[in-house]
Scaffold this motif. Sequence first.
Motif, PDB file in Angstrom:
ATOM      1  N   PRO A  88      76.073 149.016  31.276  1.00 33.13           N
ATOM      2  CA  PRO A  88      77.280 150.358  31.285  1.00 33.13           C
ATOM      3  C   PRO A  88      77.249 150.973  29.777  1.00 33.13           C
ATOM      4  CG  PRO A  88      78.049 148.228  31.865  1.00 33.13           C
ATOM      5  CD  PRO A  88      76.550 147.913  31.297  1.00 33.13           C
ATOM      6  N   THR A 102      79.520 151.482  28.007  1.00 33.22           N
ATOM      7  CA  THR A 102      80.446 151.058  27.104  1.00 33.22           C
ATOM      8  C   THR A 102      79.744 149.826  26.375  1.00 33.22           C
ATOM      9  OG1 THR A 102      81.325 149.348  28.782  1.00 33.22           O
ATOM     10  CG2 THR A 102      82.639 151.401  28.451  1.00 33.22           C
ATOM     11  N   ARG A 103      78.579 149.621  26.627  1.00 34.33           N
ATOM     12  CA  ARG A 103      77.837 148.405  25.875  1.00 34.33           C
ATOM     13  C   ARG A 103      76.623 148.929  25.248  1.00 34.33           C
ATOM     14  NH1 ARG A 103      79.222 143.482  27.744  1.00 34.33           N
ATOM     15  NH2 ARG A 103      78.432 142.745  25.622  1.00 34.33           N
ATOM     16  N   ASP A 118      80.420 140.277  31.808  1.00 40.80           N
ATOM     17  CA  ASP A 118      81.359 141.057  30.778  1.00 40.80           C
ATOM     18  C   ASP A 118      82.393 141.835  31.840  1.00 40.80           C
ATOM     19  OD1 ASP A 118      79.962 143.016  32.141  1.00 40.80           O
ATOM     20  OD2 ASP A 118      79.383 144.185  30.229  1.00 40.80           O
ATOM     21  N   ASP A 119      82.649 141.442  33.212  1.00 37.76           N
ATOM     22  CA  ASP A 119      83.379 141.854  34.056  1.00 37.76           C
ATOM     23  C   ASP A 119      83.303 143.319  34.526  1.00 37.76           C
ATOM     24  OD1 ASP A 119      84.866 139.361  34.205  1.00 37.76           O
ATOM     25  OD2 ASP A 119      86.265 139.898  32.700  1.00 37.76           O
ATOM     26  N   ASN A 120      82.144 143.721  34.050  1.00 31.81           N
ATOM     27  CA  ASN A 120      81.752 145.218  34.804  1.00 31.81           C
ATOM     28  C   ASN A 120      80.971 145.056  35.862  1.00 31.81           C
ATOM     29  OD1 ASN A 120      82.628 147.322  32.710  1.00 31.81           O
ATOM     30  ND2 ASN A 120      81.108 146.185  31.419  1.00 31.81           N
ATOM     31  N   GLY A 160      79.934 153.014  34.098  1.00 28.60           N
ATOM     32  CA  GLY A 160      80.441 151.647  33.918  1.00 28.60           C
ATOM     33  C   GLY A 160      80.013 150.684  34.492  1.00 28.60           C
ATOM     34  N   PHE A 161      78.773 150.576  35.316  1.00 34.19           N
ATOM     35  CA  PHE A 161      78.273 149.608  36.173  1.00 34.19           C
ATOM     36  C   PHE A 161      77.068 149.174  35.499  1.00 34.19           C
ATOM     37  CE2 PHE A 161      80.889 152.325  39.168  1.00 34.19           C
ATOM     38  CZ  PHE A 161      81.246 151.474  39.707  1.00 34.19           C
ATOM     39  N   HIS A 162      76.786 147.946  35.646  1.00 35.32           N
ATOM     40  CA  HIS A 162      75.460 147.209  35.446  1.00 35.32           C
ATOM     41  C   HIS A 162      74.564 147.715  36.693  1.00 35.32           C
ATOM     42  CE1 HIS A 162      76.278 144.626  31.950  1.00 35.32           C
ATOM     43  NE2 HIS A 162      77.195 144.379  32.576  1.00 35.32           N
ATOM     44  N   SER A 214      82.368 138.585  37.559  1.00 32.10           N
ATOM     45  CA  SER A 214      81.821 140.064  37.978  1.00 32.10           C
ATOM     46  C   SER A 214      81.561 140.375  39.448  1.00 32.10           C
ATOM     47  CB  SER A 214      80.732 140.448  36.995  1.00 32.10           C
ATOM     48  OG  SER A 214      81.025 140.390  35.533  1.00 32.10           O
ATOM     49  N   LYS A 231      84.123 153.193  42.727  1.00 40.10           N
ATOM     50  CA  LYS A 231      85.510 152.611  42.132  1.00 40.10           C
ATOM     51  C   LYS A 231      86.632 152.499  43.189  1.00 40.10           C
ATOM     52  CE  LYS A 231      84.138 153.376  37.246  1.00 40.10           C
ATOM     53  NZ  LYS A 231      84.481 153.995  35.906  1.00 40.10           N
TER      54      LYS A 231
END
Length: 533
Positions: A285, A287-288, A306-308, A337-339, A378, A526
Amino acid sequence: MLSTVNKRRLLPGKRRLRKLGPPSRSHEDERGPAGQVGAGSTCALGVAPRGRPRLGAGPPCSGRAIGPPARAGVAGGSGPARALPAAAFGQLRCTGPERKEHEAAGRAGGGGGRLPGQGQRRPRRTGRGGGRQGPAAGGRVSRPPVQASALPSPPVRFGDASAAGRRELSLLGRGAQWVEPGLAEGGSGRSRSARGPAYLAGGLLGYLPNLKIKRLLVNLFILYASFPFMVRLFPSLLRKFVYLNFLSYPFGVDFQKPELYVNHTTNFYLTSEPGITFGIWHALPDTRWKEAEGKDRSWHEEALADDNPIIIYLHGNGGNRATGHRVRFTQSMSDGGFHVLAVDYRGYADSTGQPSETGFTTDILYLYHWVKARSGNSTVIFWGHSLGTGISTNVARALKEKEGVIVDAVVLEAPYTNMRDAAATIPVTKIYRKFPGFDYLILDTMALAGMYFRNDKNVQVMSSPILILHSEDDCMIPISQGEKLYEIAHNASQKKETIQFIPFPTSKGFGHDHISSNPELPTILKNFLQSVK
């Protein structure tokens, strides 16, 4: 007087006359004005058709001109090509009842009964001086040859491709001019060498291309008719056409360097069975990204917890995980924001083995368990596109029936009801839908090849939330199949709100492969996940 060489040129031998044969039309059928080459407009006495006398006197002739004309320009020097009148050919004779009248007219004119085109008898030599007899001594006087340069050049019509017209052109030789319609009447026609266009108009060179086209059409028809039987006899051939794993485009990809295609992505491999290794790209994601700089593979595995949300992306047939629209999907969902775990099944790209429906299910089951062992709480989502929709529902059904596991969510992009229905509607098989035995030879062979992909049966067993995405302008799998699959899943589900269908209008232009280019796709997913919690 013509020289001996010129006489030979103007008087072809009997062998050539016998080979070529006489022209096939009478004087009145030939082209052009009287007295021109190719027109056959004068007999040996120079009598023009329709009673118009020329170069001599005599009744109109209805006979045929026999023998080939001489090459134009022989007697006229090296100037432009000129035509010779019939009286100068030397091989033109009259046939029919008028012949006797012509011979009589020749005797009356002092010709001794010979036609001018038959040649002249050599005069006798008299006296010791060896001189020739003149007219006063009763000798015959040869008529001087008509110079070709003094005669007009005959236009030969481009549009006349008859056998007689082609024969005349071949006899005229290289110097003849081919004139397109309109030139003789003052138009803008173009003159060309008679050699090339004459053949193109109806000769050998014009026939050969037609022959090649005929052979090509025959070969295509044989291939068309034999393909269904080849498929029936060799079902493995049909698997190649369905999976298209041999088309691993783009070519020359270094799968060890996924960062060239997607930011902060790593490549790794899993072994689902002995000898079966398949490749995967893991995109983090957004954010990482900063944290991922300089980290090894173990850090990326730990990041799955990481809950994503985690998307296992199952692509369609052909290509590989570096194909354009698949890279756009991976990048778009990573930005959202997804793996994203983009998989190449066995037999695709750098993965080993041979593609098969059961093998695909085995590989993705192994990947799912590998992800669940590292993802913690996750959310894990199956996202299947085209062929991948059948793989995702196969795995989701197998997990429920064999292990009692319900997948968190399943997204079906451009789905079909089953492989048989998909094969009946894709454009490739359109040319065979009217073919006798189409169902038996092609559609029924899907089962012989081990390809079922029963989405319609799987969604009736699954309990997972299902989101179906389909574009109205999908030319590969019509949206009607997506709508039908939605109805089946909706009717079979106990929780109707967990089954959703989102169509995309034609104005978007997404077609079959480009729903992934929709910038709202992460938001759509989402919202769906929020609604099914």
